[in-house]
Write a protein that holds these residues in place. Structure first.
Motif, PDB file in Angstrom:
ATOM      1  N   ARG A 142      -7.408  -6.636   0.563  1.00  0.00           N
ATOM      2  CA  ARG A 142      -6.250  -6.600   1.455  1.00  0.00           C
ATOM      3  C   ARG A 142      -5.808  -8.032   1.703  1.00  0.00           C
ATOM      4  NH1 ARG A 142      -4.936  -1.892   3.757  1.00  0.00           N
ATOM      5  NH2 ARG A 142      -6.329  -0.150   3.315  1.00  0.00           N
TER       6      ARG A 142
ATOM      7  N   TYR B 124      -8.712  -0.746  -5.114  1.00  0.00           N
ATOM      8  CA  TYR B 124      -8.300  -1.706  -4.093  1.00  0.00           C
ATOM      9  C   TYR B 124      -9.281  -2.884  -4.144  1.00  0.00           C
ATOM     10  CZ  TYR B 124      -5.009   1.445  -1.671  1.00  0.00           C
ATOM     11  OH  TYR B 124      -3.937   2.241  -1.344  1.00  0.00           O
TER      12      TYR B 124
ATOM     13  N   SER C  96       0.990  -0.098   6.356  1.00  0.00           N
ATOM     14  CA  SER C  96       0.920  -0.655   5.008  1.00  0.00           C
ATOM     15  C   SER C  96       0.853  -2.175   5.057  1.00  0.00           C
ATOM     16  CB  SER C  96       2.150  -0.214   4.199  1.00  0.00           C
ATOM     17  OG  SER C  96       2.158  -0.800   2.911  1.00  0.00           O
ATOM     18  N   GLU C  97       0.247  -2.760   4.043  1.00  0.00           N
ATOM     19  CA  GLU C  97       0.267  -4.202   3.830  1.00  0.00           C
ATOM     20  C   GLU C  97       0.101  -4.456   2.341  1.00  0.00           C
ATOM     21  OE1 GLU C  97      -3.397  -6.533   4.754  1.00  0.00           O
ATOM     22  OE2 GLU C  97      -4.072  -4.667   5.675  1.00  0.00           O
TER      23      GLU C  97
ATOM     24  N   ILE D 233      -1.613  -5.347  -1.049  1.00  0.00           N
ATOM     25  CA  ILE D 233      -2.963  -5.115  -1.567  1.00  0.00           C
ATOM     26  C   ILE D 233      -3.076  -5.710  -2.964  1.00  0.00           C
ATOM     27  CG2 ILE D 233      -4.698  -3.379  -2.168  1.00  0.00           C
ATOM     28  CD1 ILE D 233      -4.105  -3.121   0.693  1.00  0.00           C
TER      29      ILE D 233
ATOM     30  N   LYS E 148       3.011  -6.665   6.170  1.00  0.00           N
ATOM     31  CA  LYS E 148       2.622  -5.540   7.024  1.00  0.00           C
ATOM     32  C   LYS E 148       3.854  -4.802   7.552  1.00  0.00           C
ATOM     33  CE  LYS E 148      -1.860  -7.305   8.484  1.00  0.00           C
ATOM     34  NZ  LYS E 148      -2.752  -7.624   9.624  1.00  0.00           N
TER      35      LYS E 148
ATOM     36  N   GLU F 125       0.824  -1.207   0.000  1.00  0.00           N
ATOM     37  CA  GLU F 125       0.000   0.000   0.000  1.00  0.00           C
ATOM     38  C   GLU F 125       0.861   1.260   0.000  1.00  0.00           C
ATOM     39  OE1 GLU F 125      -3.981   1.595   2.365  1.00  0.00           O
ATOM     40  OE2 GLU F 125      -2.744   0.004   3.221  1.00  0.00           O
TER      41      GLU F 125
END
Length: 283
Positions: free
Chosen positions: A86, A83, A179-180, A182, A91, A71
């Motif tokens: 997720r 998006y 953030s992770e 996506i 992460k 992200e």
């Protein structure tokens, strides 16, 4: 039938998990480590292996239909994408950090200071919101050495465990962005049948990863207490055993609640608890 194209990181922290996810979705492909593109043999899909910074733009421009990317990269490149899902891995946080002995203790102390980063756009947006004027030094890689070389007073970078900061005499003092990974798609084309089928596969894998399948035995007199502790996907399955006073209960429980729930079940009279991983959960 159109062949779908998905872009993933060729190397880096998201590559292994992205490949693992696609394989867990039942997609068969080989030679991905030595190729820039590979075909899936049992699904109309081609996998493009790219630099992570290029993935959002490839998806925005329609070169790839979908992509897996952090992200933070999406925000930094300022692309306009949808998006889709997720993914729960990769992460991290983007944080501000300073040398351990720095007089900078809070965000307002950054006024007029130099900050080194590989994410100037995200940092600039943050500083504008905080009404702070600072000198942003854009550096490609090894941001953490900038204060030691006298290039900056602070840094803004990805932090996963914090060990790299500590090894360079730095300490974080402000979280800016989480953030992770996506799954992204081109806007206006995210509802095509192939993309939706792949999303369904991905979601089934993610649900399975977050849950455990359990089987337990319990006396009928304690069944109601046990069932109240086991919501399951819809409701637990109860099966009569050879001993008419006992039943077997089958259900699914969230991984995050696992140990607490097991102890509660034992306290309610559950015995012979069997725990198994789940491969897929399709809703």
């Amino acid at each position: 039938m159109k062949t779908l194209k998905i872009a993933i990181q060729k190397s880096g922290r998201l590559n292994e998990k992205s490949v693992e996810l696609l394989k867990n979705c039942g997609l068969n492909f080989e030679n991905y480590k030595s190729s820039l593109i590979t075909s899936v043999s049992n699904f109309p899909l081609e996998i493009l292996f790219l630099r992570d910074d290029d993935i959002p733009e490839y998806v925005q421009d329609g070169i790839a239909d979908i992509g897996i990317v952090g992200e933070n990269v999406i925000q930094e490149t300022k692309v306009d994408v949808a998006y889709l899902q997720r993914l729960g891995f990769g992460k991290c946080k983007l944080k501000l950090a300073v040398p351990v002995n720095s007089p900078i203790q809070k965000v307002s102390d950054l006024e007029g200071k130099a900050i080194a980063t590989s994410y100037p756009n995200i940092l600039n947006n943050f500083l504008q919101k905080e009404d702070i004027k600072a000198d942003i030094k854009t550096i490609s890689g090894s941001v953490e050495i900038a204060p030691g070389l006298g290039l900056s007073d602070a840094i803004f970078d990805i932090v996963s465990t914090g060990s790299t900061l500590k090894n360079n005499g730095l300490q974080p003092f402000a979280d800016v962005v989480s953030s992770e990974a996506i799954l992204i798609g081109r806007k206006g084309e995210e509802n095509t049948p192939l993309i939706q089928e792949l999303i369904q596969r991905i979601q089934s894998v993610l649900r399975a990863k977050d849950n455990k399948y359990i089987v337990l035995n319990v006396e009928k007199v304690n069944l109601e207490k046990v069932v109240q502790l086991l919501p399951g996907v819809k409701s637990p399955s109860v099966i009569t055993l050879a001993d008419e006073n006992w039943v077997a209960v089958h259900t699914v429980i969230p991984e995050k609640d696992f140990w607490n729930r097991i102890n509660e079940l034992k306290g309610a009279g559950a015995q012979g608890i069997l725990v198994m991983p789940i491969e897929k959960i399709i809703m």
